[in-house]
Design a protein around this motif. Structure first.
Motif: not given
Length: 246
Positions: A52-58, A219-225, A227-234, A241-246
């Motif tokens: 969810q780009p607007e919320q910086h969550t995934y 295609v930039d390989p980074g598109m499949f990771a 992004p840094a700073g996204y928060t994981k949601q259940d 967990g929080r923080g940059p996760q790849n």
């Protein structure tokens, strides 16, 4: 890079831009109201991240998480059915109709056999010449589609494997009664790529998809990771967990 649009016939369409590279798929969806979501699928790991780009969550979906959700939904369905058993017949019938309209409440579903029956004709969608098929689910029509031959599209073997892996992943999602805007293409069964399709519920057309373009681009390989700073949601609404996760 595949660009297509889809939505309920006669209404505003959503736009999907799909990037396919090295067994991975990224689908960027722009809703009719402008909202955006991103899905990243790793075919080798059989995992999908919903951003969810607007919320910086995934959220992360894999076999284990979907099994857990399926069990929770099945328990909720059992409780609902127990409650419905004590309802007056008329009220129970109304509830059953409402649940059927939403595809039930999840849990285990009957096995589905999907086949494609050639209609014996061809059509043109944009620059693509395609063959007409009827999709049958357990013998009943569920879609009409037109698939272009693979020699008309710049797919590599890794791309085809990614489509196959995503279709397998989609089968697990469908067992929960889920319905998404984007459905992975049935490339393996069709020996081609669907460039136009109309899904049906009985005689009523419910969803239409049209491919606008298919191009080979860098295609930039980074598109499949993630992004840094996204928060994981259940998946069921809590935070992970929080923080940059790849």
């Amino acid at each position: 890079v595949i660009v297509q649009e889809g939505g309920e016939p006669g209404k505003d369409k959503m736009k999907f831009t799909m990037f396919v590279e090295g067994g991975k798929i990224r689908v960027e969806t722009t809703m009719a109201d402008g909202r955006k979501t991103i899905a990243i699928f790793d075919g080798d790991k059989q995992v999908m991240w919903m951003l969810q780009p607007e919320q910086h969550t995934y959220m992360e979906m894999n076999a284990a998480s979907m099994e857990g959700m399926s069990q929770q939904l099945a328990q909720a369905q059992q409780k609902m059915q127990a409650a419905m058993a004590n309802m007056p017949p008329e009220q129970r019938a109304q509830m059953e109709k409402a649940m059927a309209g939403r595809g039930g409440m999840g849990g285990a579903s009957a096995p589905k056999t999907i086949t494609f029956q050639p209609k014996g004709g061809t059509d043109h969608v944009g620059k693509f010449t395609c063959t007409l098929y009827t999709e049958l689910t357990n013998g009943q029509r569920t879609a009409e589609l037109c698939a272009t031959s693979l020699d008309q599209v710049p797919f590599k073997e890794a791309d085809l494997r990614a489509f196959k892996a995503m279709a397998k992943f989609g089968e697990s999602m469908s067992k929960m009664g889920g319905r998404g805007g984007y459905t992975p293409p049935s490339v393996e069964q069709l020996h081609g790529y669907p460039v136009h399709s109309v899904q049906y519920d009985g005689a009523r057309a419910t969803y239409e998809m049209t491919v606008l373009s298919i191009d080979q681009k860098s295609v930039d390989p980074g598109m499949f990771a993630i992004p840094a700073g996204y928060t994981k949601q259940d998946m069921m609404g809590g935070r992970g967990g929080r923080g940059p996760q790849n």
